[in-house]
Write a protein that holds these residues in place. Structure first.
Motif, PDB file in Angstrom:
ATOM      1  N   GLY A 183       0.818  -1.201   0.000  1.00 14.48           N
ATOM      2  CA  GLY A 183       0.000   0.000   0.000  1.00 14.48           C
ATOM      3  C   GLY A 183       0.855   1.254   0.000  1.00 14.48           C
ATOM      4  N   VAL A 184       1.918   1.263   0.818  1.00 16.63           N
ATOM      5  CA  VAL A 184       2.828   2.411   0.856  1.00 16.63           C
ATOM      6  C   VAL A 184       3.488   2.609  -0.510  1.00 16.63           C
ATOM      7  CG1 VAL A 184       4.990   3.281   1.825  1.00 16.63           C
ATOM      8  CG2 VAL A 184       3.265   2.281   3.333  1.00 16.63           C
ATOM      9  N   LEU A 185       3.963   1.527  -1.105  1.00 16.51           N
ATOM     10  CA  LEU A 185       4.601   1.634  -2.418  1.00 16.51           C
ATOM     11  C   LEU A 185       3.623   2.130  -3.478  1.00 16.51           C
ATOM     12  CD1 LEU A 185       6.756  -1.632  -2.421  1.00 16.51           C
ATOM     13  CD2 LEU A 185       7.549   0.717  -2.104  1.00 16.51           C
ATOM     14  N   LEU A 186       2.378   1.638  -3.402  1.00 21.11           N
ATOM     15  CA  LEU A 186       1.375   2.059  -4.382  1.00 21.11           C
ATOM     16  C   LEU A 186       1.008   3.533  -4.227  1.00 21.11           C
ATOM     17  CD1 LEU A 186      -1.131  -0.911  -4.791  1.00 21.11           C
ATOM     18  CD2 LEU A 186       0.398   0.063  -6.501  1.00 21.11           C
ATOM     19  N   VAL A 187       1.138   4.070  -3.028  1.00 21.22           N
ATOM     20  CA  VAL A 187       0.880   5.499  -2.845  1.00 21.22           C
ATOM     21  C   VAL A 187       1.835   6.314  -3.713  1.00 21.22           C
ATOM     22  CG1 VAL A 187       1.056   7.423  -1.214  1.00 21.22           C
ATOM     23  CG2 VAL A 187      -0.148   5.339  -0.551  1.00 21.22           C
ATOM     24  N   PHE A 188       3.107   5.923  -3.729  1.00 22.52           N
ATOM     25  CA  PHE A 188       4.089   6.647  -4.536  1.00 22.52           C
ATOM     26  C   PHE A 188       3.885   6.394  -6.030  1.00 22.52           C
ATOM     27  CE2 PHE A 188       6.179   6.513  -0.408  1.00 22.52           C
ATOM     28  CZ  PHE A 188       6.658   7.806  -0.303  1.00 22.52           C
ATOM     29  N   VAL A 189       3.513   5.158  -6.391  1.00 22.95           N
ATOM     30  CA  VAL A 189       3.206   4.875  -7.803  1.00 22.95           C
ATOM     31  C   VAL A 189       2.011   5.703  -8.257  1.00 22.95           C
ATOM     32  CG1 VAL A 189       2.447   3.100  -9.427  1.00 22.95           C
ATOM     33  CG2 VAL A 189       4.186   2.553  -7.724  1.00 22.95           C
ATOM     34  N   ALA A 190       0.967   5.745  -7.417  1.00 22.84           N
ATOM     35  CA  ALA A 190      -0.235   6.509  -7.759  1.00 22.84           C
ATOM     36  C   ALA A 190       0.066   8.002  -7.837  1.00 22.84           C
ATOM     37  CB  ALA A 190      -1.329   6.246  -6.727  1.00 22.84           C
ATOM     38  N   GLY A 192       2.822   9.372  -8.796  1.00 29.38           N
ATOM     39  CA  GLY A 192       3.466   9.607 -10.081  1.00 29.38           C
ATOM     40  C   GLY A 192       2.483   9.621 -11.226  1.00 29.38           C
ATOM     41  N   ILE A 193       1.520   8.702 -11.201  1.00 26.18           N
ATOM     42  CA  ILE A 193       0.505   8.666 -12.249  1.00 26.18           C
ATOM     43  C   ILE A 193      -0.389   9.901 -12.179  1.00 26.18           C
ATOM     44  CG2 ILE A 193      -1.542   7.407 -13.059  1.00 26.18           C
ATOM     45  CD1 ILE A 193      -0.136   4.836 -12.309  1.00 26.18           C
ATOM     46  N   PRO A 239      12.275  14.265 -15.220  1.00 31.62           N
ATOM     47  CA  PRO A 239      13.348  15.229 -14.937  1.00 31.62           C
ATOM     48  C   PRO A 239      12.899  16.676 -15.074  1.00 31.62           C
ATOM     49  CG  PRO A 239      14.155  13.458 -16.340  1.00 31.62           C
ATOM     50  CD  PRO A 239      12.664  13.321 -16.282  1.00 31.62           C
ATOM     51  N   GLN A 240      11.899  16.900 -15.930  1.00 30.31           N
ATOM     52  CA  GLN A 240      11.337  18.242 -16.098  1.00 30.31           C
ATOM     53  C   GLN A 240       9.912  18.226 -15.547  1.00 30.31           C
ATOM     54  OE1 GLN A 240      11.922  18.675 -20.386  1.00 30.31           O
ATOM     55  NE2 GLN A 240      13.563  20.149 -20.002  1.00 30.31           N
ATOM     56  N   THR A 241       9.750  18.756 -14.368  1.00 28.39           N
ATOM     57  CA  THR A 241       8.463  18.703 -13.676  1.00 28.39           C
ATOM     58  C   THR A 241       7.921  20.107 -13.481  1.00 28.39           C
ATOM     59  OG1 THR A 241       9.062  16.672 -12.512  1.00 28.39           O
ATOM     60  CG2 THR A 241       7.296  17.997 -11.554  1.00 28.39           C
ATOM     61  N   THR A 242       6.667  20.308 -13.839  1.00 29.27           N
ATOM     62  CA  THR A 242       6.054  21.622 -13.669  1.00 29.27           C
ATOM     63  C   THR A 242       5.714  21.855 -12.199  1.00 29.27           C
ATOM     64  OG1 THR A 242       3.773  20.851 -13.982  1.00 29.27           O
ATOM     65  CG2 THR A 242       5.034  21.410 -15.963  1.00 29.27           C
ATOM     66  N   VAL A 243       5.483  23.100 -11.871  1.00 32.37           N
ATOM     67  CA  VAL A 243       5.136  23.455 -10.497  1.00 32.37           C
ATOM     68  C   VAL A 243       3.847  22.766 -10.073  1.00 32.37           C
ATOM     69  CG1 VAL A 243       4.421  25.357  -8.988  1.00 32.37           C
ATOM     70  CG2 VAL A 243       6.330  25.680 -10.582  1.00 32.37           C
ATOM     71  N   LEU A 244       2.856  22.742 -10.946  1.00 28.43           N
ATOM     72  CA  LEU A 244       1.576  22.123 -10.604  1.00 28.43           C
ATOM     73  C   LEU A 244       1.737  20.621 -10.376  1.00 28.43           C
ATOM     74  CD1 LEU A 244      -1.404  22.545 -10.158  1.00 28.43           C
ATOM     75  CD2 LEU A 244      -1.786  22.252 -12.618  1.00 28.43           C
ATOM     76  N   GLN A 245       2.549  19.978 -11.211  1.00 29.69           N
ATOM     77  CA  GLN A 245       2.805  18.558 -11.009  1.00 29.69           C
ATOM     78  C   GLN A 245       3.446  18.298  -9.647  1.00 29.69           C
ATOM     79  OE1 GLN A 245       4.891  17.919 -15.033  1.00 29.69           O
ATOM     80  NE2 GLN A 245       4.175  15.865 -14.516  1.00 29.69           N
ATOM     81  N   ALA A 246       4.456  19.095  -9.325  1.00 27.53           N
ATOM     82  CA  ALA A 246       5.171  18.904  -8.062  1.00 27.53           C
ATOM     83  C   ALA A 246       4.244  19.127  -6.865  1.00 27.53           C
ATOM     84  CB  ALA A 246       6.363  19.853  -7.996  1.00 27.53           C
ATOM     85  N   VAL A 247       3.410  20.148  -6.946  1.00 33.93           N
ATOM     86  CA  VAL A 247       2.494  20.450  -5.843  1.00 33.93           C
ATOM     87  C   VAL A 247       1.485  19.321  -5.663  1.00 33.93           C
ATOM     88  CG1 VAL A 247       0.640  21.983  -5.097  1.00 33.93           C
ATOM     89  CG2 VAL A 247       2.757  22.948  -6.007  1.00 33.93           C
ATOM     90  N   VAL A 248       0.921  18.852  -6.777  1.00 35.11           N
ATOM     91  CA  VAL A 248      -0.072  17.773  -6.714  1.00 35.11           C
ATOM     92  C   VAL A 248       0.561  16.501  -6.154  1.00 35.11           C
ATOM     93  CG1 VAL A 248      -1.452  16.213  -8.140  1.00 35.11           C
ATOM     94  CG2 VAL A 248      -1.572  18.681  -8.514  1.00 35.11           C
ATOM     95  N   TRP A 249       1.773  16.168  -6.628  1.00 39.69           N
ATOM     96  CA  TRP A 249       2.465  14.974  -6.143  1.00 39.69           C
ATOM     97  C   TRP A 249       2.712  15.063  -4.641  1.00 39.69           C
ATOM     98  CZ3 TRP A 249       6.754  13.435  -3.513  1.00 39.69           C
ATOM     99  CH2 TRP A 249       7.183  12.114  -3.687  1.00 39.69           C
ATOM    100  N   ALA A 250       3.241  16.188  -4.199  1.00 38.02           N
ATOM    101  CA  ALA A 250       3.574  16.356  -2.780  1.00 38.02           C
ATOM    102  C   ALA A 250       2.326  16.312  -1.900  1.00 38.02           C
ATOM    103  CB  ALA A 250       4.332  17.663  -2.574  1.00 38.02           C
ATOM    104  N   VAL A 256      -2.368  11.261   1.659  1.00 34.76           N
ATOM    105  CA  VAL A 256      -2.754   9.849   1.571  1.00 34.76           C
ATOM    106  C   VAL A 256      -1.851   8.971   2.425  1.00 34.76           C
ATOM    107  CG1 VAL A 256      -3.042   7.885   0.024  1.00 34.76           C
ATOM    108  CG2 VAL A 256      -3.771  10.168  -0.699  1.00 34.76           C
ATOM    109  N   LEU A 257      -0.547   9.209   2.370  1.00 38.90           N
ATOM    110  CA  LEU A 257       0.371   8.376   3.147  1.00 38.90           C
ATOM    111  C   LEU A 257       0.152   8.566   4.649  1.00 38.90           C
ATOM    112  CD1 LEU A 257       2.623   6.341   2.691  1.00 38.90           C
ATOM    113  CD2 LEU A 257       4.274   8.205   2.844  1.00 38.90           C
ATOM    114  N   THR A 258      -0.108   9.802   5.069  1.00 39.78           N
ATOM    115  CA  THR A 258      -0.370  10.048   6.487  1.00 39.78           C
ATOM    116  C   THR A 258      -1.632   9.327   6.945  1.00 39.78           C
ATOM    117  OG1 THR A 258       0.698  12.223   6.379  1.00 39.78           O
ATOM    118  CG2 THR A 258      -0.822  11.823   8.216  1.00 39.78           C
TER     119      THR A 258
END
Length: 284
Positions: A183-190, A192-193, A239-250, A256-258
């Motif tokens: 589940g923890v690993l899938l959080v990071f996979v999800a 990224g998607i 390697p080239q990540t937009t600000v919106l992508q980074a914010v959404v990922w973080a 979810v992980l918490t």
């Protein structure tokens, strides 16, 4: 390949355990005559899942570039919603899913053959549909078809072998720990998607900020390097990540992980040893 192998292993083991619980119940209660109906339902669920994957692929190929980006991005977000729900659902019902499935099958047998087929199809089909959508989104994010498909099939194959060994009593697996780790690993996979889906919607012009980068590490982590490919394949790292992508990922990972790692409240009264964990430890 690795990210899709994880998807195949996690989803495949869930579906395989569901089938094992149904089969074990029929064998133990001397109702083997119902087994062909259960297998028919399982076969229908698999066929529908494959059909959904093919339909999504054909639909995506028939669209224009902008429509493809919109379709792919939207489906990626839907897939992330599915897998997030699945992670928390499995944590909540893992202790009671075995008894619930046996009770549902008992009622279906009393209703007739069609009910048994439908019950088995629905029990496995839920996992299959989630897998189809999530796998399609993961393949789109990877940007290729061969590697993700091979990884996914490997994960499915391993899950079937594990479920069979658990059924035979050869392997004892702590299902609580297994689903927590995956589940923890899938959080990071999800995550990224999800970031990839946001990027698709940016390319389609539905979201702003396509040219506003949070970072560009393409010189340090080339996309075609082995470690760049590894990060891309497992976590959909760009390697080239937009600000919106980074914010959404973080935000996704933080929230979810918490919530996932927070210990759920459990009733003080002891439960009967009929849960999935017990099934895995006692022999189905």
């Amino acid at each position: 390949m690795l990210g899709n192998a994880l998807i195949g292993l996690r989803e495949g083991l869930e579906a395989s355990l569901v089938v094992s619980i149904l089969v074990a119940f029929l064998v133990r209660t001397d109702r083997r005559r119902e087994l062909p109906k259960v297998w028919l339902g399982v076969g229908l669920a698999v066929a529908v899942s494959i059909g959904v994957t093919l339909a999504l692929t054909l639909t995506e190929q028939a669209l224009t570039f902008e429509a493809q980006e919109t379709f792919g991005g939207s489906l990626s977000i839907v897939a992330v919603g599915f897998v997030t729900w699945m992670i928390f659902w499995m944590r909540r019902v893992a202790r009671s899913i075995s008894s619930e499935l046996r009770g549902g099958l008992e009622k279906a047998i009393a209703m007739g053959s069609v009910a048994v087929v439908v019950m088995a199809a629905l029990a496995v089909g839920r996992e299959g549909l989630e897998t189809s959508v999530f796998f399609f989104a993961a393949v789109q994010a990877a940007g290729e078809t061969t590697g993700p498909l091979i990884g996914f099939l490997i994960g499915i194959a391993v899950s079937i072998v594990l479920a069979y060994l658990i059924y035979r009593g050869t392997v004892k697996l702590d299902m609580g720990k297994f689903f927590t780790v995956t589940g923890v690993l899938l959080v990071f996979v999800a995550a990224g998607i999800l970031a990839y889906g946001v990027h698709d919607l940016q390319e389609a012009g539905l979201l702003p900020g396509l040219s506003t980068l949070a970072f560009d590490v393409s010189a340090t982590i080339p996309a075609d390097s082995w470690y760049g490919v590894l990060l891309k394949g497992v976590f959909n790292f760009s390697p080239q990540t937009t600000v919106l992508q980074a914010v959404v990922w973080a935000l996704y990972v933080a929230v979810v992980l918490t919530l996932f790692l927070r210990r759920p409240r459990v009733p003080a009264t002891p439960r009967a040893p009929s849960d999935m964990g017990s099934v895995a430890r006692q022999t189905l």
